[in-house]
Design an enzyme around this catalytic site. Structure first.
Site, short mmCIF file in Angstrom:
data_model
loop_
_atom_site.label_atom_id
_atom_site.label_comp_id
_atom_site.label_asym_id
_atom_site.label_seq_id
_atom_site.Cartn_x
_atom_site.Cartn_y
_atom_site.Cartn_z
CD GLN A 182 -3.17 2.53 6.87
OE1 GLN A 182 -3.76 2.91 7.89
NE2 GLN A 182 -3.79 2.41 5.72
NE ARG A 194 -6.00 0.86 -1.65
CZ ARG A 194 -5.36 1.38 -0.60
NH1 ARG A 194 -4.09 1.12 -0.41
NH2 ARG A 194 -5.99 2.16 0.25
NE ARG A 205 0.21 1.20 3.42
CZ ARG A 205 1.15 2.08 3.65
NH1 ARG A 205 2.43 1.72 3.68
NH2 ARG A 205 0.89 3.36 3.85
CG ASP A 250 -3.10 8.07 -1.34
OD1 ASP A 250 -2.99 8.53 -0.19
OD2 ASP A 250 -2.77 6.91 -1.64
CG ASN A 260 -2.44 11.55 3.02
OD1 ASN A 260 -1.94 10.67 2.32
ND2 ASN A 260 -2.11 11.72 4.27
C1 LIG Z 1 3.99 8.03 0.20
S1 LIG Z 1 2.49 7.37 0.53
C2 LIG Z 1 1.26 8.61 0.45
C3 LIG Z 1 -0.06 8.04 0.73
O1 LIG Z 1 -0.27 6.91 -0.08
C4 LIG Z 1 -0.21 7.67 2.22
O2 LIG Z 1 -0.15 8.84 2.98
C5 LIG Z 1 -1.51 6.98 2.42
O3 LIG Z 1 -2.52 7.60 2.63
C6 LIG Z 1 -1.50 5.50 2.28
O4 LIG Z 1 -2.78 4.95 2.36
P1 LIG Z 1 -2.95 3.38 2.24
O5 LIG Z 1 -4.44 3.19 2.33
O6 LIG Z 1 -2.20 2.76 3.37
O7 LIG Z 1 -2.42 2.97 0.89
#
Ligand SMILES: CSC[C@@H](O)[C@@H](O)C(=O)COP(=O)(O)O
Length: 367
Positions: free
Chosen positions: A202, A90, A53, A243, A253
């Site tokens: 996370q 995703r 992820r 993202d 994000n």
């Molecule tokens: C460098 S990663 C930036 C984003 O992908 C991060 O902040 C995030 O929101 C990740 O979400 P995730 O759902 O764990 O993929």
């Protein structure tokens, strides 16, 4: 990044060249598991089910997925089909479609017989490019951290971050955490407030683990704590990843980021977003209206996974039987709340003119 003293990336081709291996992040921080992905279906599943992820890592993993599929079918139609399939894994992180587009447009220009080997090399080049990009983000972010630290020379700089935008979210370095790694290496005293980041945690499970591996002082806090910390002068700067960023600088994000930006704004705390240009979506303008927000399984809200006293991984239910739950994965922070975008091309204002100028002006750093 080093894990138990050994330098590792988060994704790497196997020695036989038949597959890629990834860290299965569902098991961190309690268990280190590596998974082998040899088919496009396995890659799709690993992205959708969040074995990997983080926007940049999702992109590079998808690039390898496309390369694996090219070994079975490499016609123009097959490339289009594989791209659409992977892009659907995703919806929010634009790096996924960015990476598959880079692959498909380069491969279409080649004779079909050359596509499979070229695709593998191209996926590896995208992985190397991600490392160089994040290292550059780290250097630009370090300049910010140095100047903020100079205001408080007798104590560590307090940085708050949300979710995981570290090494595990990219091929190496991370985006939001890259400046922190570089500050630590440069001898600048830094302490990180790590938002736990419900529902998938996370922050608590990945960012805390990463920072621990690197020996960087950090404290995990419940998501609702940031505002209180800021009101009491305990946060010098917020840095988060993203993202998808719209052309006018709205930032999507992990869910909860917007509330941190509001609290930062109210308390005069700088709020920076680390953004590789692979995360820019110049086709969208109004981030709030236009960025697709992933809705995930309610089970991620109603249940939580961790380690019990015997060391066993267990999932427990938090909510009453039958209570419905809603699980939006991301939110959008309007550009007006963003102090700056830390990119591989320098630190930019979150404004359309600055973003478009940087996009046109200079290339990304060479791998
Ligand atoms: C460098 S990663 C930036 C984003 O992908 C991060 O902040 C995030 O929101 C990740 O979400 P995730 O759902 O764990 O993929």
């Amino acid at each position: 990044m080093k894990v138990a003293g050994v330098h590792r990336r988060t994704i790497w081709p196997t020695e036989d060249g038949e597959a890629v291996e990834i860290i299965d992040q569902r098991h961190l921080p309690h268990e280190w598991r590596v998974a082998r992905l040899a088919q496009i279906d396995a890659v799709h599943h690993a992205i959708a089910d969040m074995w990997v992820r983080g926007a940049p890592l999702i992109g590079v993993t998808a690039a390898y997925g496309l390369a694996l599929q090219c070994r079975h079918a490499a016609t123009d139609a097959a490339l289009t089909e594989a791209k659409a399939y992977l892009d659907g894994a995703r919806p929010t992180a634009v790096n996924l479609a960015w990476a598959t587009e880079r692959m498909v447009s380069a491969l279409r220009a080649l004779p079909e017989a050359e596509r499979a080997s070229a695709a593998w090399a191209l996926a590896a080049a995208l992985a190397d490019e991600d490392v160089a990009t994040n290292a550059a983000i780290g250097r630009h972010g370090l300049d910010i951290l140095r100047s903020l630290a100079a205001r408080h020379p007798h104590r560590p700089l307090n940085v708050l971050t949300h979710c995981n935008a570290g090494w595990l979210a990219t091929v190496d370095w991370g985006t939001a955490i890259a400046p922190i790694y570089q500050a630590h290496e440069a001898g600048l005293a830094v302490h990180v407030w790590v938002d736990e980041t419900r529902p998938r945690n996370q922050g608590a499970s990945l960012t805390a683990w990463e920072l621990g591996q690197a020996g960087i002082p950090h404290t995990v806090v419940a998501d609702n704590t940031g505002g209180h910390l800021m009101q009491h002068g305990l946060v010098d700067v917020v840095i988060v990843g993203t993202d998808r960023v719209s052309a006018r600088g709205d930032v999507c994000n992990k869910i909860g980021t917007y509330l941190k930006a509001l609290a930062a704004h109210d308390n005069g705390v700088p709020f920076y977003v680390a953004m590789p240009f692979s995360t820019l979506d110049p086709t969208l303008n109004d981030g709030l209206a236009e960025i697709p927000i992933e809705a995930r399984s309610p089970r991620e809200v109603t249940h939580i996974t961790g380690r019990d006293a015997t060391g066993r991984r267990v999932e427990v239910q938090l909510t009453p039987d039958g209570s419905p739950a809603l699980n939006y994965g991301f939110d959008v922070t309007p550009a007006r709340l963003v102090t700056g975008l830390i990119t591989e091309r320098g630190v930019l204002a979150a404004q359309e003119a600055a973003i478009r100028d940087a996009l046109a002006r200079s290339p990304s750093p060479a791998p």
